[in-house]
Enzyme design. Structure first.
Site, PDB file in Angstrom:
ATOM      1  N   HIS A 252       7.566   7.125   8.759  1.00  0.00           N
ATOM      2  CA  HIS A 252       8.306   6.951  10.009  1.00  0.00           C
ATOM      3  C   HIS A 252       9.738   6.610   9.606  1.00  0.00           C
ATOM      4  O   HIS A 252       9.953   5.930   8.591  1.00  0.00           O
ATOM      5  CB  HIS A 252       7.809   5.769  10.837  1.00  0.00           C
ATOM      6  CG  HIS A 252       6.373   5.792  11.240  1.00  0.00           C
ATOM      7  ND1 HIS A 252       5.369   5.357  10.430  1.00  0.00           N
ATOM      8  CD2 HIS A 252       5.793   6.159  12.401  1.00  0.00           C
ATOM      9  CE1 HIS A 252       4.210   5.472  11.074  1.00  0.00           C
ATOM     10  NE2 HIS A 252       4.434   5.954  12.265  1.00  0.00           N
TER      11      HIS A 252
ATOM     12  N   ASP B 256      10.142   3.049   8.570  1.00  0.00           N
ATOM     13  CA  ASP B 256       9.456   2.571   7.356  1.00  0.00           C
ATOM     14  C   ASP B 256      10.420   2.557   6.186  1.00  0.00           C
ATOM     15  O   ASP B 256      10.356   1.685   5.328  1.00  0.00           O
ATOM     16  CB  ASP B 256       8.328   3.532   6.918  1.00  0.00           C
ATOM     17  CG  ASP B 256       7.277   3.750   7.966  1.00  0.00           C
ATOM     18  OD1 ASP B 256       7.103   2.880   8.813  1.00  0.00           O
ATOM     19  OD2 ASP B 256       6.629   4.822   7.912  1.00  0.00           O
TER      20      ASP B 256
HETATM   21  C1  XUL Z   1      -1.473   4.917  14.420  1.00  0.00           C
HETATM   22  C2  XUL Z   1      -1.286   6.059  13.514  1.00  0.00           C
HETATM   23  C3  XUL Z   1       0.124   6.318  13.121  1.00  0.00           C
HETATM   24  C4  XUL Z   1       0.486   7.749  13.036  1.00  0.00           C
HETATM   25  C5  XUL Z   1       1.943   7.997  12.762  1.00  0.00           C
HETATM   26  O1  XUL Z   1      -2.793   4.655  14.740  1.00  0.00           O
HETATM   27  O2  XUL Z   1      -2.227   6.690  13.090  1.00  0.00           O
HETATM   28  O3  XUL Z   1       0.370   5.657  11.942  1.00  0.00           O
HETATM   29  O4  XUL Z   1      -0.249   8.405  12.044  1.00  0.00           O
HETATM   30  O5  XUL Z   1       2.759   7.415  13.717  1.00  0.00           O
END
Ligand code: XUL
Ligand code: CO
Length: 436
Positions: free
Chosen positions: A100, A103
């Site tokens: 993300h 992150d």
């Molecule tokens: C949340 C989840 C996230 C997504 C990316 O449950 O799986 O980490 O994969 O936003």
């Protein structure tokens, strides 16, 4: 930037008889199976958020994981963490990672400063990718952690929050393009509701549809040709997430004309939270041409939340790979370990044990699934079970050539259909013979 995992040497394949916990017993990256290297079948990816930003906190306790890349100001921590991540990827021998935006780089005091922070870290990521050959499987934007998103991002009642989220995704798509990401993921985050007493559901869904169409428009405008993915999840953090499961996401994509641009990123634990097996979710997506990528993890069936454990179940890995192979493979998607080590597995070496276990489980699943497919162990039975549709009244119905009156005539002439056993137990026994 020093070495962050000095006690761990590059992980080698040592074969099934090895007793070395820091070695692969089944995953042999460059071994060819069915005409393709294992690494290209499996396309493993590390999830930056859990593996490098996870601290072991839970609602009852503070961080247990103290990492050697957590000291200094926020930007130094970000740079050190990225360097540690690439050392980890290289030592593990994994080909992809995912992140993300938040992150990898910290938020600044405003969007301009936040974007500047991100650009700086992305420049470093670009260099580390070039140095190591590790690639970005997908990028995404964190549209759920900041308090501004407490009532959703694109489904927020306030258009200013929608606009903020749009600005954030605009940048995240640019960054994903710059780093050569082959996919861009939308996980719903807080796109859902806590109570219908304050929610205009129809309007919120329209806004989510608009948001995704705006993302597609922008991506095409800047020449990002990666695959867009939606990641279904039924609940958590909201009581009801709009991207509930594969089938409801598909209906949503169809309603908002998004099918040509989107596939699904399916996560095991999200499937089970929706009351499905993960095989169900994969099979639905494959049957409808929208299987894009996988967040490989595992829940605890005795618990009702998203525990995000590392996948170790050979039976499940086998079925996942069976469906993936039947669907023609994962590329440009991959198998992303959206999984976190447990709170008490707080040492850096536990990150290696966790990924080695997941990679070995899927390598075994791949080999077993290939054998099952080559032998036609299940396929032949299914083909035979539906053979009636290949000719006669079955074919006429499938081809749209038979009416209700034709069906009536057929039954009057042929009488009661002959019952045929589904042979479930026999098939379960056959599968068990492959999983040894
Ligand atoms: C949340 C989840 C996230 C997504 C990316 O449950 O799986 O980490 O994969 O936003
Ligand atoms: Co996920």
């Amino acid at each position: 930037m020093g070495e962050y995992f000095p006690d761990v040497k590059p992980i080698q394949y040592e074969g099934p008889d090895s007793k070395n916990p820091l070695a692969f017993k089944h995953y042999n990256a460059d071994e060819e199976v069915a005409g393709m290297k294992m690494r290209d079948h499996l396309r493993f990816s590390v999830a930056f958020w859990h593996t490098f930003k996870g601290t072991g906190t839970d609602p009852f306790g503070s961080a247990t994981m103290v990492r050697p890349y957590g000291d200094g100001d926020e930007m130094k921590v970000a740079e050190d963490t990225l360097a540690a991540a690439f050392e980890f990827f290289t030592k593990l021998g994994i080909d992809f990672y995912c992140f993300h935006d938040r992150d990898i780089a910290p938020e600044g005091t405003d969007l301009a400063e936040t974007n500047k922070n991100l650009d700086k870290i992305v420049e470093l990521a670009d260099k580390l990718q070039a140095d190591t050959g590790v690639k970005l499987l997908w990028g995404t934007a964190n549209l759920f952690s900041h308090p501004r998103y407490m009532c959703g991002a694109s489904t927020n009642p306030d258009p200013a929050v929608f606009a903020y989220a749009a600005a954030q995704v605009k940048k995240a798509i640019e960054v994903t393009k710059r780093l050569g990401g082959t996919n861009y993921v939308f996980w719903g985050g807080r796109e859902g509701y806590e109570t219908l007493l304050n929610t205009d559901m129809g309007r919120e869904l329209d806004h989510l549809g608009r948001f995704l169409n705006m993302a597609v428009d922008y991506a095409r405008q800047i020449g990002f040709d990666g695959q867009f993915l939606i990641e279904p999840k039924p609940k958590e953090p909201t009581k009801h997430q709009y991207d509930f499961d594969a089938q409801s996401c598909h209906a949503f994509l169809q309603k908002y004309d998004l099918v040509p641009h989107f596939k699904l990123n399916l996560e095991s634990n999200h499937g089970t939270l929706a009351g499905h097996t993960f095989e169900h979710e994969l099979t639905y997506a494959a049957a409808n041409g929208i299987l894009g990528s996988i967040d490989a993890n595992r829940g605890d069936l005795l618990l009702g939340w998203d525990t995000d454990q590392f996948p170790t179940n050979i039976y499940e890995a086998t079925f996942i790979m069976y469906i993936v192979l039947s669907a023609g493979g994962l590329a440009p998607g991959g198998l992303n370990f959206d999984a976190k080590v447990r709170r008490s597995s707080f040492e850096p070496v536990d990150l290696f044990h966790a990924h080695i276990g997941g990679m070995d489980a899927f390598a075994r699943g791949l080999k077993i699934a290939l054998k099952m497919r080559n032998d036609g162990a299940l396929d032949d039975f299914i083909k035979q079970r539906y053979a009636g549709w290949d000719s006669g009244i079955g074919k006429d119905i499938e081809d749209g050539k038979a009416s209700f009156a034709d069906c009536e005539k057929y039954i009057l002439e042929n009488g009661e259909p002959k019952p045929v056993s589904g042979r479930q137990e026999m098939l379960e026994n056959i599968v068990n013979e492959y999983i040894r």
